[in-house]
Motif scaffolding. Structure first.
Motif, PDB file in Angstrom:
ATOM      1  N   GLU A  45       0.504  -1.176  -0.127  1.00 39.65           N
ATOM      2  CA  GLU A  45      -0.178   0.481  -0.050  1.00 39.65           C
ATOM      3  C   GLU A  45       1.200   1.230  -0.235  1.00 39.65           C
ATOM      4  O   GLU A  45       1.907   1.448   0.740  1.00 39.65           O
ATOM      5  N   ILE A  46       0.200   1.821  -0.715  1.00 39.75           N
ATOM      6  CA  ILE A  46       1.116   3.723  -0.488  1.00 39.75           C
ATOM      7  C   ILE A  46      -0.079   4.274  -0.272  1.00 39.75           C
ATOM      8  O   ILE A  46      -0.955   4.375  -0.389  1.00 39.75           O
ATOM      9  N   LYS A  47       0.402   5.571   0.086  1.00 42.56           N
ATOM     10  CA  LYS A  47      -0.509   6.998  -0.139  1.00 42.56           C
ATOM     11  C   LYS A  47      -1.809   7.222  -0.499  1.00 42.56           C
ATOM     12  O   LYS A  47      -2.889   7.166  -0.792  1.00 42.56           O
ATOM     13  N   ALA A  48      -1.536   7.118  -2.143  1.00 47.81           N
ATOM     14  CA  ALA A  48      -2.380   7.213  -2.913  1.00 47.81           C
ATOM     15  C   ALA A  48      -3.019   5.781  -3.753  1.00 47.81           C
ATOM     16  O   ALA A  48      -4.090   5.885  -4.364  1.00 47.81           O
ATOM     17  N   GLY A  49      -2.945   4.812  -3.060  1.00 41.88           N
ATOM     18  CA  GLY A  49      -3.345   3.408  -3.212  1.00 41.88           C
ATOM     19  C   GLY A  49      -2.666   1.802  -2.866  1.00 41.88           C
ATOM     20  O   GLY A  49      -2.097   2.369  -2.012  1.00 41.88           O
ATOM     21  N   ARG A  50      -1.927   1.377  -4.662  1.00 38.49           N
ATOM     22  CA  ARG A  50      -1.657  -0.099  -3.701  1.00 38.49           C
ATOM     23  C   ARG A  50      -0.289   0.333  -5.021  1.00 38.49           C
ATOM     24  O   ARG A  50      -0.808   0.646  -6.218  1.00 38.49           O
ATOM     25  N   VAL A  51       0.756  -0.254  -4.901  1.00 40.13           N
ATOM     26  CA  VAL A  51       1.527  -0.864  -6.140  1.00 40.13           C
ATOM     27  C   VAL A  51       1.558  -2.426  -6.038  1.00 40.13           C
ATOM     28  O   VAL A  51       1.236  -3.452  -4.879  1.00 40.13           O
ATOM     29  N   VAL A  52       1.444  -3.211  -7.504  1.00 33.73           N
ATOM     30  CA  VAL A  52       1.752  -4.905  -7.245  1.00 33.73           C
ATOM     31  C   VAL A  52       2.739  -4.622  -8.202  1.00 33.73           C
ATOM     32  O   VAL A  52       2.649  -3.965  -9.218  1.00 33.73           O
ATOM     33  N   TRP A  53       3.477  -5.574  -8.121  1.00 31.87           N
ATOM     34  CA  TRP A  53       4.780  -5.576  -8.566  1.00 31.87           C
ATOM     35  C   TRP A  53       5.347  -7.679  -9.215  1.00 31.87           C
ATOM     36  O   TRP A  53       5.000  -8.056  -8.581  1.00 31.87           O
ATOM     37  N   ALA A  54       6.013  -7.544  -9.711  1.00 30.66           N
ATOM     38  CA  ALA A  54       6.059  -8.841 -10.804  1.00 30.66           C
ATOM     39  C   ALA A  54       7.951  -8.344 -10.806  1.00 30.66           C
ATOM     40  O   ALA A  54       8.237  -7.870 -11.951  1.00 30.66           O
ATOM     41  N   ASP A  55       9.337  -9.152 -10.896  1.00 32.20           N
ATOM     42  CA  ASP A  55      10.080  -9.293 -10.964  1.00 32.20           C
ATOM     43  C   ASP A  55      10.158 -10.548 -12.366  1.00 32.20           C
ATOM     44  O   ASP A  55       9.923 -12.018 -11.855  1.00 32.20           O
ATOM     45  N   LEU A  56      11.095  -9.962 -13.118  1.00 35.59           N
ATOM     46  CA  LEU A  56      11.064 -10.900 -14.071  1.00 35.59           C
ATOM     47  C   LEU A  56      12.571 -10.860 -15.029  1.00 35.59           C
ATOM     48  O   LEU A  56      13.220 -10.249 -14.983  1.00 35.59           O
ATOM     49  N   ALA A  57      12.551 -12.512 -15.343  1.00 39.03           N
ATOM     50  CA  ALA A  57      13.840 -12.691 -15.541  1.00 39.03           C
ATOM     51  C   ALA A  57      13.933 -12.332 -17.237  1.00 39.03           C
ATOM     52  O   ALA A  57      12.853 -13.043 -18.117  1.00 39.03           O
ATOM     53  N   LEU A  58      15.456 -12.003 -17.390  1.00 41.18           N
ATOM     54  CA  LEU A  58      14.878 -11.733 -19.315  1.00 41.18           C
ATOM     55  C   LEU A  58      16.419 -11.941 -19.672  1.00 41.18           C
ATOM     56  O   LEU A  58      17.308 -12.093 -19.003  1.00 41.18           O
ATOM     57  N   ASN A  59      16.193 -12.596 -20.569  1.00 38.45           N
ATOM     58  CA  ASN A  59      17.462 -13.055 -21.325  1.00 38.45           C
ATOM     59  C   ASN A  59      18.275 -12.433 -22.306  1.00 38.45           C
ATOM     60  O   ASN A  59      18.229 -12.205 -23.122  1.00 38.45           O
ATOM     61  N   ILE A  60      18.857 -10.932 -21.428  1.00 35.77           N
ATOM     62  CA  ILE A  60      19.441 -10.410 -22.209  1.00 35.77           C
ATOM     63  C   ILE A  60      21.454 -10.498 -21.780  1.00 35.77           C
ATOM     64  O   ILE A  60      21.660 -10.954 -20.532  1.00 35.77           O
ATOM     65  N   CYS A  61      21.918  -9.568 -22.457  1.00 34.13           N
ATOM     66  CA  CYS A  61      23.568  -9.553 -22.281  1.00 34.13           C
ATOM     67  C   CYS A  61      23.233  -8.497 -21.168  1.00 34.13           C
ATOM     68  O   CYS A  61      22.565  -7.007 -22.009  1.00 34.13           O
ATOM     69  N   VAL A  62      23.953  -8.177 -20.021  1.00 33.72           N
ATOM     70  CA  VAL A  62      24.649  -7.277 -20.031  1.00 33.72           C
ATOM     71  C   VAL A  62      25.650  -7.030 -19.831  1.00 33.72           C
ATOM     72  O   VAL A  62      26.519  -7.873 -19.501  1.00 33.72           O
ATOM     73  N   ALA A  63      26.394  -5.985 -20.070  1.00 36.49           N
ATOM     74  CA  ALA A  63      27.926  -5.129 -20.089  1.00 36.49           C
ATOM     75  C   ALA A  63      28.441  -5.116 -18.736  1.00 36.49           C
ATOM     76  O   ALA A  63      27.542  -4.707 -17.954  1.00 36.49           O
TER      77      ALA A  63
END
Length: 126
Positions: free
Chosen positions: A108-126
């Motif tokens: 919950e936040i003052k203005a409402g709600r945050v729903v989040w998801a962490d997703l794995a990406l198949n990317i190359c990270v330099a």
């Protein structure tokens, strides 16, 4: 924000930042944003009033993308996985997200709600 608009925004952001390494990554991210935005519109005050606000935020940290949907919250509902029967028309969105995400949650936040998801990406990270 409507579901098609959210998908278009996320698709453009992924391509602009070259975050989605392949079509499977993009499909998963778009499916998750669709479910989260649909839930916000259906279950929060954002979808219950004309002009309600739903915001989509993306943040990449290495090969992990955090997708967050901010809405105006609701006192009578909180995000939770529902176990539904095989012939049920709905109620599987968060179960899908649980299967596809590394982790997910809400707060919950003052203005409402945050729903989040962490997703794995198949990317190359330099």
């Amino acid at each position: 924000m409507s579901v098609p608009l959210a998908r278009a925004f996320v698709r453009a952001a992924l391509r602009l930042r070259e975050l989605a390494g392949d079509e499977d990554d993009e499909y998963v991210v778009l499916l998750v944003v669709s479910e989260l935005v649909a839930n916000s519109v259906r279950h929060s005050n954002s979808g219950r009033r004309r002009g309600g606000l739903v915001t989509v935020k993306l943040r990449a940290k290495g090969p992990v993308l955090r997708l967050a949907v901010v809405d105006e919250g609701a006192l009578d509902s909180a995000p939770r996985i529902q176990r539904v029967g095989a012939d049920s028309d709905g109620g599987r969105g968060l179960e899908l997200i649980e299967e596809m995400a590394l982790k997910w949650g809400s707060y919950e936040i003052k203005a409402g709600r945050v729903v989040w998801a962490d997703l794995a990406l198949n990317i190359c990270v330099a």
